[in-house]
Motif scaffolding. Structure first.
Motif, PDB file in Angstrom:
ATOM      1  N   UNK A 103       0.798  -1.231   0.000  1.00 21.67           N
ATOM      2  CA  UNK A 103       0.000   0.000   0.000  1.00 21.67           C
ATOM      3  C   UNK A 103       0.830   1.281   0.000  1.00 21.67           C
ATOM      4  N   UNK A 104       2.126   1.176  -0.251  1.00 19.41           N
ATOM      5  CA  UNK A 104       2.954   2.373  -0.387  1.00 19.41           C
ATOM      6  C   UNK A 104       2.931   2.798  -1.851  1.00 19.41           C
ATOM      7  N   UNK A 105       2.552   4.052  -2.089  1.00 17.59           N
ATOM      8  CA  UNK A 105       2.403   4.540  -3.468  1.00 17.59           C
ATOM      9  C   UNK A 105       3.382   5.684  -3.728  1.00 17.59           C
ATOM     10  N   UNK A 106       4.390   5.469  -4.581  1.00 17.57           N
ATOM     11  CA  UNK A 106       5.322   6.558  -4.898  1.00 17.57           C
ATOM     12  C   UNK A 106       4.651   7.535  -5.864  1.00 17.57           C
ATOM     13  N   UNK A 107       4.699   8.820  -5.534  1.00 18.69           N
ATOM     14  CA  UNK A 107       4.035   9.824  -6.362  1.00 18.69           C
ATOM     15  C   UNK A 107       4.990  10.516  -7.324  1.00 18.69           C
ATOM     16  N   UNK A 108       6.034  11.114  -6.762  1.00 18.14           N
ATOM     17  CA  UNK A 108       6.970  11.896  -7.582  1.00 18.14           C
ATOM     18  C   UNK A 108       8.403  11.633  -7.141  1.00 18.14           C
ATOM     19  N   UNK A 109       9.312  11.936  -8.032  1.00 13.80           N
ATOM     20  CA  UNK A 109      10.739  11.866  -7.722  1.00 13.80           C
ATOM     21  C   UNK A 109      11.405  13.052  -8.397  1.00 13.80           C
ATOM     22  N   UNK A 110      12.591  13.364  -7.975  1.00 17.73           N
ATOM     23  CA  UNK A 110      13.353  14.391  -8.668  1.00 17.73           C
ATOM     24  C   UNK A 110      13.771  13.849 -10.034  1.00 17.73           C
ATOM     25  N   UNK A 111      13.931  14.726 -10.984  1.00 21.59           N
ATOM     26  CA  UNK A 111      14.411  14.287 -12.287  1.00 21.59           C
ATOM     27  C   UNK A 111      15.755  13.573 -12.139  1.00 21.59           C
ATOM     28  N   UNK A 112      16.558  14.036 -11.191  1.00 27.22           N
ATOM     29  CA  UNK A 112      17.878  13.437 -10.943  1.00 27.22           C
ATOM     30  C   UNK A 112      17.787  11.990 -10.470  1.00 27.22           C
ATOM     31  N   UNK A 113      16.645  11.612  -9.867  1.00 28.27           N
ATOM     32  CA  UNK A 113      16.519  10.268  -9.307  1.00 28.27           C
ATOM     33  C   UNK A 113      16.274   9.201 -10.359  1.00 28.27           C
ATOM     34  N   UNK A 114      16.068   9.622 -11.609  1.00 24.41           N
ATOM     35  CA  UNK A 114      15.919   8.644 -12.684  1.00 24.41           C
ATOM     36  C   UNK A 114      17.271   8.031 -13.054  1.00 24.41           C
ATOM     37  N   UNK A 115      18.347   8.760 -12.760  1.00 24.53           N
ATOM     38  CA  UNK A 115      19.706   8.274 -13.046  1.00 24.53           C
ATOM     39  C   UNK A 115      20.622   8.669 -11.894  1.00 24.53           C
ATOM     40  N   UNK A 116      20.323   8.110 -10.724  1.00 25.52           N
ATOM     41  CA  UNK A 116      21.075   8.465  -9.531  1.00 25.52           C
ATOM     42  C   UNK A 116      22.348   7.621  -9.445  1.00 25.52           C
ATOM     43  N   UNK A 117      23.329   8.125  -8.699  1.00 28.54           N
ATOM     44  CA  UNK A 117      24.597   7.401  -8.557  1.00 28.54           C
ATOM     45  C   UNK A 117      25.116   7.502  -7.126  1.00 28.54           C
ATOM     46  N   UNK A 118      25.988   6.575  -6.795  1.00 28.44           N
ATOM     47  CA  UNK A 118      26.736   6.619  -5.534  1.00 28.44           C
ATOM     48  C   UNK A 118      28.208   6.796  -5.865  1.00 28.44           C
ATOM     49  N   UNK A 119      28.948   7.316  -4.896  1.00 21.83           N
ATOM     50  CA  UNK A 119      30.390   7.459  -5.082  1.00 21.83           C
ATOM     51  C   UNK A 119      31.127   6.796  -3.921  1.00 21.83           C
ATOM     52  N   UNK A 120      32.305   6.300  -4.221  1.00 20.04           N
ATOM     53  CA  UNK A 120      33.209   5.779  -3.198  1.00 20.04           C
ATOM     54  C   UNK A 120      34.328   6.796  -3.040  1.00 20.04           C
ATOM     55  N   UNK A 121      34.653   7.138  -1.804  1.00 23.53           N
ATOM     56  CA  UNK A 121      35.666   8.162  -1.537  1.00 23.53           C
ATOM     57  C   UNK A 121      36.754   7.628  -0.613  1.00 23.53           C
ATOM     58  N   UNK A 122      37.916   8.283  -0.641  1.00 23.40           N
ATOM     59  CA  UNK A 122      39.040   7.879   0.212  1.00 23.40           C
ATOM     60  C   UNK A 122      40.031   9.027   0.341  1.00 23.40           C
ATOM     61  N   UNK A 123      40.927   8.895   1.305  1.00 25.03           N
ATOM     62  CA  UNK A 123      42.075   9.808   1.414  1.00 25.03           C
ATOM     63  C   UNK A 123      43.368   9.056   1.105  1.00 25.03           C
ATOM     64  N   UNK A 124      43.255   7.743   0.917  1.00 25.51           N
ATOM     65  CA  UNK A 124      44.413   6.866   0.710  1.00 25.51           C
ATOM     66  C   UNK A 124      44.810   6.870  -0.766  1.00 25.51           C
ATOM     67  N   UNK A 125      46.018   7.290  -1.065  1.00 25.78           N
ATOM     68  CA  UNK A 125      46.478   7.388  -2.459  1.00 25.78           C
ATOM     69  C   UNK A 125      46.675   6.020  -3.117  1.00 25.78           C
TER      70      UNK A 125
END
Length: 288
Positions: A103-125
């Protein structure tokens, strides 16, 4: 004198009747919205304030932002109709759908959420690829986070890397900005978070990019959305959807809301968009 007395008595009775009716009248309904706590409480409140004001105007009722302690609480709040509207990541939407019996109904999303991404970060060279994370301490966000855990884990598994087997330690920071802080301070060797929060922290100069850097960006996937319970009347659902779709950067009000939501604009969405998230969650053993 007698007629005057009757008149006064009738007026008194009428006044009493009005007081009784007022006492019996239901309290003003409050439209409640919440959001998964993927950032600090102060940032979530700052982002919600102008949206609350806007929705009050569009819905014609009092609107309140109701913060929750963790991702699971946001899921339960919508599933049990303690809130009317919830900002979910793709995975928390899938969880809410499961918990509410579909019964959860998604209504809207940001345009950006159609092609969202994650990033991996570090300080280690010495860390330049996902394979270099073997034997390292790595932080995700919340365990229920789509962009801070599920999808990064999914892409790691696809690359033949099992975090639970191949990392020295898996940590959960609880929020995207907390992941950045953990990496920057050296508490962990690397971390995964959503690209939108990363870009915002960089723009606000809250991260030193001469030290903390991205070494891997995931392929795109569907992510965040605004979700309601299926029991919400169709007319209110339509009014709410229109309010989001009408937001425009051409107006000062719309620009403020969209910038805080990190959105170009809002677009309609549907449950089918999150089938890939559901499949990834089941494959990763995070959804039964």
């Amino acid at each position: 004198m007698f007629s005057l007395s009757i008149s006064r008595t009738l007026k008194a009775l009428a006044a009493c009747a009005l007081l009784v009716l007022a006492a019996q009248a239901p309290a003003q309904s409050v439209f409640r919205l919440t959001a998964i706590p993927d950032e600090s409480p102060t940032e979530l409140a700052r982002k919600a304030a102008p949206l609350v004001k806007y929705l009050e105007q569009k819905l014609g009722t009092k609107v309140e932002f109701t913060p929750v302690t963790d991702y699971a609480a946001a899921v339960e709040a919508l599933a049990h109709k303690q809130v009317d509207l919830a900002w979910f990541g793709g995975f928390t939407y899938v969880q809410a759908s499961q918990r509410s019996g579909g019964k959860a109904v998604p209504l809207v999303q940001r345009e950006e959420d159609e092609k969202f991404r994650s990033v991996f970060i570090t300080t280690d060279t010495t860390i330049r690829s996902l394979a270099d994370l073997k034997g390292r301490n790595v932080s995700f966000g919340s365990q229920s986070s789509t962009s801070g855990h599920l999808m990064p884990r999914s892409f790691l598994l696809a690359a033949g890397i099992d975090p639970d087997r191949d990392f020295r330690r898996v940590a959960y920071s609880g929020a995207h900005d907390a992941t950045v802080a953990a990496v920057a301070s050296g508490k962990v060797d690397a971390g995964a978070l959503n690209i939108s929060v990363w870009d915002k922290l960089v723009a606000d100069k809250k991260v030193d990019t001469t030290k903390v850097r991205i070494f891997y960006t995931t392929p795109p996937y569907y992510d965040y959305n605004w979700t309601v319970h299926a029991d919400m009347p169709a007319a209110q659902r339509d009014k709410l959807t229109k309010a989001f779709l009408d937001l425009s950067r051409a107006t000062p009000e719309g620009r403020e809301i969209l910038e805080l939501q990190r959105a170009t604009r809002f677009v309609p969405t549907r449950a089918e968009n999150y089938k890939g998230i559901e499949a990834a969650a089941r494959s990763a053993g995070l959804l039964k």
